[in-house]
Motif scaffolding. Structure first.
Motif, PDB file in Angstrom:
ATOM      1  N   GLY A 155      12.179 -37.198 -35.207  1.00  0.00           N
ATOM      2  CA  GLY A 155      11.185 -38.227 -35.478  1.00  0.00           C
ATOM      3  C   GLY A 155      11.361 -39.504 -34.675  1.00  0.00           C
ATOM      4  N   THR A 156      12.614 -39.927 -34.470  1.00  0.00           N
ATOM      5  CA  THR A 156      12.834 -41.153 -33.705  1.00  0.00           C
ATOM      6  C   THR A 156      12.397 -40.990 -32.254  1.00  0.00           C
ATOM      7  N   MET A 157      12.461 -39.764 -31.740  1.00  0.00           N
ATOM      8  CA  MET A 157      11.990 -39.508 -30.392  1.00  0.00           C
ATOM      9  C   MET A 157      10.474 -39.322 -30.373  1.00  0.00           C
ATOM     10  N   ALA A 158       9.938 -38.655 -31.412  1.00  0.00           N
ATOM     11  CA  ALA A 158       8.521 -38.280 -31.417  1.00  0.00           C
ATOM     12  C   ALA A 158       7.591 -39.479 -31.357  1.00  0.00           C
ATOM     13  N   GLY A 159       7.889 -40.524 -32.122  1.00  0.00           N
ATOM     14  CA  GLY A 159       7.018 -41.693 -32.120  1.00  0.00           C
ATOM     15  C   GLY A 159       6.942 -42.345 -30.755  1.00  0.00           C
ATOM     16  N   GLN A 160       8.093 -42.439 -30.090  1.00  0.00           N
ATOM     17  CA  GLN A 160       8.115 -43.051 -28.758  1.00  0.00           C
ATOM     18  C   GLN A 160       7.372 -42.180 -27.749  1.00  0.00           C
ATOM     19  N   ILE A 161       7.580 -40.870 -27.849  1.00  0.00           N
ATOM     20  CA  ILE A 161       6.900 -39.956 -26.927  1.00  0.00           C
ATOM     21  C   ILE A 161       5.385 -40.027 -27.115  1.00  0.00           C
ATOM     22  N   ALA A 162       4.934 -40.048 -28.372  1.00  0.00           N
ATOM     23  CA  ALA A 162       3.500 -40.119 -28.643  1.00  0.00           C
ATOM     24  C   ALA A 162       2.887 -41.346 -27.997  1.00  0.00           C
ATOM     25  N   ASP A 178      15.281 -49.967 -44.981  1.00  0.00           N
ATOM     26  CA  ASP A 178      15.997 -50.389 -43.779  1.00  0.00           C
ATOM     27  C   ASP A 178      15.580 -49.554 -42.575  1.00  0.00           C
ATOM     28  N   LYS A 179      15.458 -48.247 -42.766  1.00  0.00           N
ATOM     29  CA  LYS A 179      15.018 -47.390 -41.669  1.00  0.00           C
ATOM     30  C   LYS A 179      13.584 -47.716 -41.272  1.00  0.00           C
ATOM     31  N   ALA A 180      12.744 -48.042 -42.260  1.00  0.00           N
ATOM     32  CA  ALA A 180      11.358 -48.412 -41.954  1.00  0.00           C
ATOM     33  C   ALA A 180      11.324 -49.634 -41.042  1.00  0.00           C
ATOM     34  N   ARG A 181      12.165 -50.616 -41.348  1.00  0.00           N
ATOM     35  CA  ARG A 181      12.211 -51.820 -40.508  1.00  0.00           C
ATOM     36  C   ARG A 181      12.691 -51.477 -39.102  1.00  0.00           C
ATOM     37  N   ARG A 182      13.677 -50.619 -38.993  1.00  0.00           N
ATOM     38  CA  ARG A 182      14.183 -50.255 -37.673  1.00  0.00           C
ATOM     39  C   ARG A 182      13.150 -49.472 -36.863  1.00  0.00           C
ATOM     40  N   LEU A 183      12.403 -48.596 -37.529  1.00  0.00           N
ATOM     41  CA  LEU A 183      11.363 -47.849 -36.827  1.00  0.00           C
ATOM     42  C   LEU A 183      10.340 -48.792 -36.209  1.00  0.00           C
ATOM     43  N   HIS A 301      14.179 -44.977 -25.891  1.00  0.00           N
ATOM     44  CA  HIS A 301      15.557 -45.136 -26.350  1.00  0.00           C
ATOM     45  C   HIS A 301      15.982 -43.859 -27.070  1.00  0.00           C
ATOM     46  N   PHE A 302      17.266 -43.571 -26.999  1.00  0.00           N
ATOM     47  CA  PHE A 302      17.824 -42.425 -27.719  1.00  0.00           C
ATOM     48  C   PHE A 302      18.735 -42.955 -28.830  1.00  0.00           C
ATOM     49  N   PRO A 303      18.182 -43.143 -30.038  1.00  0.00           N
ATOM     50  CA  PRO A 303      19.012 -43.645 -31.130  1.00  0.00           C
ATOM     51  C   PRO A 303      19.819 -42.523 -31.778  1.00  0.00           C
ATOM     52  N   TYR A 304      21.077 -42.783 -32.016  1.00  0.00           N
ATOM     53  CA  TYR A 304      21.886 -41.797 -32.740  1.00  0.00           C
ATOM     54  C   TYR A 304      22.993 -42.502 -33.504  1.00  0.00           C
ATOM     55  N   THR A 305      23.448 -41.825 -34.537  1.00  0.00           N
ATOM     56  CA  THR A 305      24.548 -42.307 -35.365  1.00  0.00           C
ATOM     57  C   THR A 305      25.808 -41.561 -34.946  1.00  0.00           C
ATOM     58  N   THR A 306      26.850 -42.314 -34.626  1.00  0.00           N
ATOM     59  CA  THR A 306      28.090 -41.711 -34.152  1.00  0.00           C
ATOM     60  C   THR A 306      29.052 -41.462 -35.312  1.00  0.00           C
ATOM     61  N   VAL A 307      29.545 -40.244 -35.375  1.00  0.00           N
ATOM     62  CA  VAL A 307      30.632 -39.886 -36.292  1.00  0.00           C
ATOM     63  C   VAL A 307      31.886 -39.798 -35.430  1.00  0.00           C
ATOM     64  N   ARG A 308      32.835 -40.681 -35.652  1.00  0.00           N
ATOM     65  CA  ARG A 308      33.971 -40.797 -34.741  1.00  0.00           C
ATOM     66  C   ARG A 308      35.159 -39.960 -35.198  1.00  0.00           C
ATOM     67  N   GLY A 309      35.462 -38.916 -34.440  1.00  0.00           N
ATOM     68  CA  GLY A 309      36.657 -38.129 -34.650  1.00  0.00           C
ATOM     69  C   GLY A 309      36.465 -36.897 -35.516  1.00  0.00           C
ATOM     70  N   MET A 310      37.255 -35.873 -35.240  1.00  0.00           N
ATOM     71  CA  MET A 310      37.171 -34.618 -35.980  1.00  0.00           C
ATOM     72  C   MET A 310      37.507 -34.788 -37.455  1.00  0.00           C
ATOM     73  N   LYS A 311      38.348 -35.768 -37.781  1.00  0.00           N
ATOM     74  CA  LYS A 311      38.737 -35.911 -39.180  1.00  0.00           C
ATOM     75  C   LYS A 311      37.546 -36.230 -40.081  1.00  0.00           C
ATOM     76  N   HIS A 312      36.484 -36.790 -39.502  1.00  0.00           N
ATOM     77  CA  HIS A 312      35.290 -37.107 -40.282  1.00  0.00           C
ATOM     78  C   HIS A 312      34.210 -36.018 -40.181  1.00  0.00           C
ATOM     79  N   ALA A 313      34.437 -35.011 -39.344  1.00  0.00           N
ATOM     80  CA  ALA A 313      33.411 -33.992 -39.120  1.00  0.00           C
ATOM     81  C   ALA A 313      33.035 -33.206 -40.378  1.00  0.00           C
ATOM     82  N   PRO A 314      33.977 -32.862 -41.293  1.00  0.00           N
ATOM     83  CA  PRO A 314      33.564 -32.113 -42.482  1.00  0.00           C
ATOM     84  C   PRO A 314      32.551 -32.851 -43.357  1.00  0.00           C
ATOM     85  N   SER A 315      32.486 -34.169 -43.227  1.00  0.00           N
ATOM     86  CA  SER A 315      31.520 -34.950 -44.015  1.00  0.00           C
ATOM     87  C   SER A 315      30.205 -35.161 -43.280  1.00  0.00           C
TER      88      SER A 315
END
Length: 333
Positions: A155-162, A178-183, A301-315
């Motif tokens: 969705g974050t890509m689709a709006g910009q592409i449209a 909060d996400k609505a404001r960022r969009l 723009h390519f927005p993404y949320t970073t999960v840092r490190g394998m120790k956090h990957a199971p979550s």
């Protein structure tokens, strides 16, 4: 090189929505590549909601195998070639994510050639949005476009592409103020429909009083129902995802029923079609060229949320399903 590496395995089949306890961070010897395989040290991998369906076992009509307890998760990943028939040090894209070292076949790796200014951009989920908007929906200048699940990876890509394809007004739906404001502030959405605050159909009528010409649907359910009611004559609806089913505690992510007013579809000449990238093999290269040009020009723009490190990957998958990501969710090693 380390003698062992970490990888994420499915510990048990979830009852309802997955939790971190359904996954385990295991230690294993670094694999040795067999003939024709490449040893890759992964640097990033994508967390995608379709994993809910794979671990739920409801994989009918899905071109990916189910995941069973004890299996290592998989998905798009970027890594550096360490050994094997490909040039050492080259970055490649492959499908053996969720582990620090992988051994895909050389033919399953795609050498990254600098087409994008940042290699992580190859994990963007914009190809499906671009393909759906160009091959199915045919966005035209002056169109009003409604994107459901607008704060997600697609969705974050689709709006910009449209917008870049000529849309005059772009509306998105999300479940977070909060996400609505960022969009609206960061990605150029003209208005948002806040899921849960009031009936989606009522809010959609307010922000799109002249109706909707194009729908890019990643959710289904109530939002797709409302989109049909708001659709103009000749509207085009492209289905790209089924998050309503994949994010539901009911079922296992392999079904997403929706109520559609077929009378409206008939009398207004509305088309509804599902997008499958396999049916449009030319899209990927076309998208990558345009994406690279748009990125370099600062048009997208390519927005993404970073999960840092394998120790956090199971979550990571439970966090994605809980709506705690904006844009794509990417684990960085």
């Amino acid at each position: 090189m380390n003698a062992t590496h970490r990888l994420v395995r499915l510990a048990r089949r979830p009852e309802g929505l997955p939790t971190p306890d359904d996954f385990t961070l295991a230690q294993a010897p670094v694999p040795r590549p067999e003939a024709g395989q490449v040893l890759v040290r992964n640097t990033h991998f994508l967390v995608f909601p379709g994993l809910r369906t794979l671990i739920g076992g409801e994989t009918r009509d899905v071109p990916l195998p189910p995941l069973h307890p004890g299996d290592t998760l998989f998905g798009p990943a970027i890594g550096e070639v360490v050994d094997g028939p490909l040039e050492k040090g080259r970055l490649v894209l492959h499908l053996q994510g969720w582990r620090e070292y992988a051994t895909p076949a050389a033919g399953e790796c795609r050498l990254l050639d600098g087409a994008l200014p940042d290699p992580v951009g190859h994990l963007a989920q914009g190809s499906a949005a671009y393909g759906a908007l160009t091959r199915l929906a045919g966005v035209r200048k002056g169109d009003t476009v409604f994107v459901t699940g607008a704060a997600g990876g697609v969705g974050t890509m689709a709006g910009q592409i449209a917008r870049l394809l000529g849309a005059t007004r772009v509306i998105g739906s999300t479940g977070s103020p909060d996400k609505a404001r960022r969009l609206e502030r960061e990605l150029g959405y003209d208005a948002t429909v806040l899921r849960g605050a009031s009936p989606v159909g009522r809010r959609l009528a307010q922000v799109a009083p002249d109706g909707i010409d194009v729908v890019l649907d990643t959710v289904g359910g109530e939002q797709l129902t409302a989109a049909v009611h708001a659709a103009n004559h000749g509207a085009r609806i492209a289905l790209v995802g089924a998050l309503d089913g994949q994010m539901s505690p009911e079922g296992a992510g392999g079904s997403a029923p929706a109520v559609l007013d077929t009378y409206r579809l008939l009398t207004r000449g509305i088309t509804v079609a599902g997008y499958n990238g396999v049916d449009h093999p030319d899209v990927e290269a076309e998208w990558e060229t345009r994406f690279g040009n748009w990125l370099r020009a600062g048009d997208i723009h390519f927005p993404y949320t970073t999960v840092r490190g394998m120790k956090h990957a199971p979550s990571a998958l439970p966090e994605l399903i809980a709506g705690r990501s904006f844009g794509a969710s990417i684990v960085e090693l």
